[in-house]
Design a protein around this motif. Sequence first.
Motif, PDB file in Angstrom:
ATOM      1  N   GLU A  19       0.817  -1.210   0.000  1.00 34.52           N
ATOM      2  CA  GLU A  19       0.000   0.000   0.000  1.00 34.52           C
ATOM      3  C   GLU A  19       0.852   1.261   0.000  1.00 34.52           C
ATOM      4  N   ASP A  54     -10.521   8.048  -4.497  1.00 32.62           N
ATOM      5  CA  ASP A  54      -9.892   7.968  -3.172  1.00 32.62           C
ATOM      6  C   ASP A  54      -9.702   6.507  -2.814  1.00 32.62           C
ATOM      7  N   ASP A  56      -8.571   4.034   0.298  1.00 33.10           N
ATOM      8  CA  ASP A  56      -8.195   3.878   1.713  1.00 33.10           C
ATOM      9  C   ASP A  56      -7.240   2.715   1.844  1.00 33.10           C
ATOM     10  N   CYS A  57      -6.216   2.893   2.626  1.00 34.96           N
ATOM     11  CA  CYS A  57      -5.306   1.774   2.867  1.00 34.96           C
ATOM     12  C   CYS A  57      -5.840   0.946   4.022  1.00 34.96           C
ATOM     13  N   ASP A  58      -5.601  -0.356   3.935  1.00 33.98           N
ATOM     14  CA  ASP A  58      -6.073  -1.249   4.995  1.00 33.98           C
ATOM     15  C   ASP A  58      -5.086  -1.343   6.147  1.00 33.98           C
ATOM     16  N   ASP A  61      -2.935   4.028   8.214  1.00 34.29           N
ATOM     17  CA  ASP A  61      -3.947   5.079   8.393  1.00 34.29           C
ATOM     18  C   ASP A  61      -3.728   6.135   7.331  1.00 34.29           C
ATOM     19  N   THR A  63      -5.145   7.703   3.252  1.00 30.00           N
ATOM     20  CA  THR A  63      -5.960   7.658   2.042  1.00 30.00           C
ATOM     21  C   THR A  63      -5.205   8.403   0.962  1.00 30.00           C
TER      22      THR A  63
ATOM     23  N   LYS B  36     -15.559   8.931   0.622  1.00 32.46           N
ATOM     24  CA  LYS B  36     -14.571   8.833  -0.450  1.00 32.46           C
ATOM     25  C   LYS B  36     -15.168   9.407  -1.721  1.00 32.46           C
ATOM     26  N   ARG B 133      -6.143  15.140   1.299  1.00 33.32           N
ATOM     27  CA  ARG B 133      -6.300  13.851   1.996  1.00 33.32           C
ATOM     28  C   ARG B 133      -5.206  13.635   3.031  1.00 33.32           C
ATOM     29  N   LYS B 139      -8.857  13.092   8.263  1.00 33.93           N
ATOM     30  CA  LYS B 139      -9.260  11.933   9.080  1.00 33.93           C
ATOM     31  C   LYS B 139     -10.439  12.301   9.969  1.00 33.93           C
ATOM     32  N   ARG B 142     -13.626  12.266   7.989  1.00 30.05           N
ATOM     33  CA  ARG B 142     -14.124  10.939   7.637  1.00 30.05           C
ATOM     34  C   ARG B 142     -14.877  10.316   8.790  1.00 30.05           C
TER      35      ARG B 142
END
Lengths: 215, 471
Positions: A19, A54, A56-58, A61, A63, B36, B133, B139, B142
């Motif tokens: 990632e 966008d 999101d990474c797993d 933390d 994006t 998102k 972002r 954060k 979100r």
Amino acid sequence: MNCRSEVLEVTVEARQVEEAMLALLHTILLHRSSGKFHYKKEGTYSIGTVGTLDIDCDFIDFTFVRVSSEELDRVIRKAVSEFKDALSSDGMGQISLEFYQKKKSRWPFSDECIPWEVWSIKVNVVNLANEQERQICREKVGEKLGEKVINVVEVINRHEYLPKMPTQSDVDNVFDTSLKDVQPYLYKITYQITDSLGTSVSTTMRRLIKDTLAL
Amino acid sequence: MDSGLSPQDKKDLDKFIKFFALKTVQVIVQARLGEKIGTRSSSSPTGSDWFNLAIKDIPEVTHEAKKALAGQLPGIGRSMCVEISLKTSEGDSMELETWCLEMNEKCDKDIKVSYTVYNRLSVLLKSLLAITRVTPAYKLSRKQGHDYVILYRIYFGEVQLNGLGEGFQMVRVGVVGTPVGTVTLTCAYRTNLAFMSNRQFERSAPIMGIIVDHFVDPPGGGPRPVNMGHPCNYRAPDEDDGGQYAGVQDSQEVCTTSFSTSPPSQVLHAGKDHGGVVPVPGQPPHGADAHPTAENAANTPGKRRRRRRRDEGRRSASPSDPVVSLNAFTRKIGAFVNKPNVTASSLDLPFAAFAPRGLDLEENDPMVQPPDSPTCPSPLQASLHSQGSEGSGQQDDFVMVDFRPAFSKDDLLPMDLGTFYREFQNPPQLASLSLHISAQSMADDLDSLPEKLAVYEKNIDEFDAFVDMLQ
């Protein structure tokens, strides 16, 4: 011309490698991709539209934003996946994204590939002992990646050398026109693995995009 | 300072800067919606996407931005700012970041407007997409929902950063030189999130410690903000192709690289079901030139409260007919099981099943008075033995009430907790543990024992030989 070279360094856990690389490579490619060119008569051309997504990474933390192109994402993921597999669980490696231009030469010489921008991402893989450390790592790596994105943006917004916009006949020497929805500058991704002793035991230069040395 | 700039170029440049400002606001606000964002690439130019980027236009946001600009363009000393702040459900608020689009005097006379400036503005927008972002407010945005919401406010004029607290950081998104000045896009963001800005708040206890919590509930209900700008959430009808055209229709094409015409405003579907941003009366913390928040107070704060709570608990259904419940309980009641025949004085009592029972129940409770059994070779068998009488005998004295286990949801599923519990609380007894069968086999064994002994004695030699073999 002189090739601009930038180095980014990150320290991540093994499961974060993929990632983190995707985040940085896609951020760079977002800035180095244009819409598809459509040449018209009278030497004019129009440019297609680039969408963004966008992601999101797993394991981090974080994006990041990438170009909305599944084809491009597949290519990058494949390259990153090979790099990740080659990296050992606590080794070091470097993945490079190089933008280049092709310069046609007369026969019998093959086309030259002249890089004009190289991004090298050095990766240091660590092993963590417990879940608490991993949680901290998630956040820390997220912050670090944020800093790297700011670095990338800073470099790109210096607006230094970019290849001239090509004519229709020349477009394949500047851009990768193989994708159907976006048009990044010609690029190639290579990687090197260093073993844990720090010596470059096997400098595995793999050409993952076949544009470069082909005749 | 447009010496040397052709009228056409000047006109183009003004247009670029105007639409760049509008798109900048869209990118920033959309990045704080809490969801998102995704748009599609299109290989064939539709002529409707500025800077060759697919950035949707939320009409309210465009409207606010245009109002703030009031026909002017960002220029030297006239910056366009987007302030992002956080407001808790208790009413406390805090500025998180301020994005500034400024122009300084440094001109780049030789740059080509129609091409280079346009492309660089496009790159700058991409950088803005990436940087939005990365700042801490992303954060937080979100995770907005129950405890807090994110607001935005657009103002034009002088940049005000005092609300960001001490130690705020600046990040420069990028610059683009033009013949009339250099466009600069920066963000100043608060770093001290644990600090509540000292405004006129009654509460002294810091709330931020709770808000900056990774485990905030997913977006749900919450009161609408009363001041400090517009909420960063919006939902419009789900259509991709724009409905109303709020933007200026300017169909001029630029030569050499055919630039897009002004895009029609596209309606965005992202955002929570807020149903539209409504200007609310408010007192902006700074005496800003533009007062985008001070508008018609038609929508009172009370009205602004939208229940965005998802359907969490469904209402419990009324208990079923007692007759139906009666039929459900024609089973043996095993030990250790709560008896279903409980009288609940009120059906609304959620813990009716656990309400204290009458004394007469205790007579039948197998735990209190173990049932009689013929022979009890082991204590285990006694306890597993079911009560002789069926449950139905006792049920005549009591009104059957639908058994509703605590915390269970409404009986809409075929097998909910209550049904499951009812079905499996009276399991049939295992055959092997059934007393009379084991008793019978024991008796048989005892009877056949002498015969077996006789047989074994006869074959005693064989057994001895076998044992020798083993040794």
